[in-house]
Design a protein around this motif. Sequence first.
Motif, PDB file in Angstrom:
ATOM      1  N   ARG A  16     -40.997  29.859   3.274  1.00 31.54           N
ATOM      2  CA  ARG A  16     -41.593  28.707   2.487  1.00 31.54           C
ATOM      3  C   ARG A  16     -41.619  27.542   3.191  1.00 31.54           C
ATOM      4  N   SER A  18     -42.919  23.286   2.132  1.00 30.75           N
ATOM      5  CA  SER A  18     -42.753  22.636   1.282  1.00 30.75           C
ATOM      6  C   SER A  18     -42.983  21.124   1.963  1.00 30.75           C
ATOM      7  N   ARG A  78     -46.825  17.348  -4.028  1.00 25.26           N
ATOM      8  CA  ARG A  78     -46.406  17.976  -3.359  1.00 25.26           C
ATOM      9  C   ARG A  78     -47.031  19.803  -3.611  1.00 25.26           C
ATOM     10  N   THR A  80     -45.955  23.305  -2.272  1.00 24.41           N
ATOM     11  CA  THR A  80     -45.321  24.394  -1.653  1.00 24.41           C
ATOM     12  C   THR A  80     -46.121  25.931  -1.339  1.00 24.41           C
ATOM     13  N   THR A 141     -45.217  21.600 -12.207  1.00 24.53           N
ATOM     14  CA  THR A 141     -46.108  22.612 -11.364  1.00 24.53           C
ATOM     15  C   THR A 141     -46.976  23.583 -11.534  1.00 24.53           C
ATOM     16  N   TRP A 143     -48.646  26.869 -10.170  1.00 23.73           N
ATOM     17  CA  TRP A 143     -48.852  28.235  -8.931  1.00 23.73           C
ATOM     18  C   TRP A 143     -49.994  28.886  -9.326  1.00 23.73           C
TER      19      TRP A 143
END
Length: 150
Positions: A16, A18, A78, A80, A141, A143
């Motif tokens: 992960r 971010s 952001r 991620t 968000t 995705w």
Amino acid sequence: MTHRQTADEPCVPTHRLSLRFSSTRRGARLARRLAVQQLTEWTGLPHDCDAAHAVALVTDELAANAVAHGSLPGRDFRLTLLLPPEPVVRLEVTDTRPERLPRHPAAVPTPPDAVSGRGLFLVAVYARRWGCEVRDAFTKTVWAEVARPS
């Protein structure tokens, strides 16, 4: 899966990352480059493979949308990246405009002579699935999960 539904099960990543980027074209470009670089470091895949090209395109479209439609002055977006055990890479772009949800590409067809408006169509083509989540009153968000060799 429609674009506003969430995944059935939570993503349990093996890796992960971010990071925040400025809500500018330069920030979007840096996010795209970082996503490809991180994918190749995590997986050992070459920069010019199909998965890297798909990650670059999807990251670029999601970041560009965050800059164009999801930013407020002085607020960053952001990126991620998640590498779950499944053969996908999950890209998440979080911006500061939860009231501006993306429309499904089929909902409003883009005229053939339009110079923009096809970004989410490309995301839908290159991603196995994609969606949008509003987790709080201040952010949303978007995705997408892009296939990678197992």
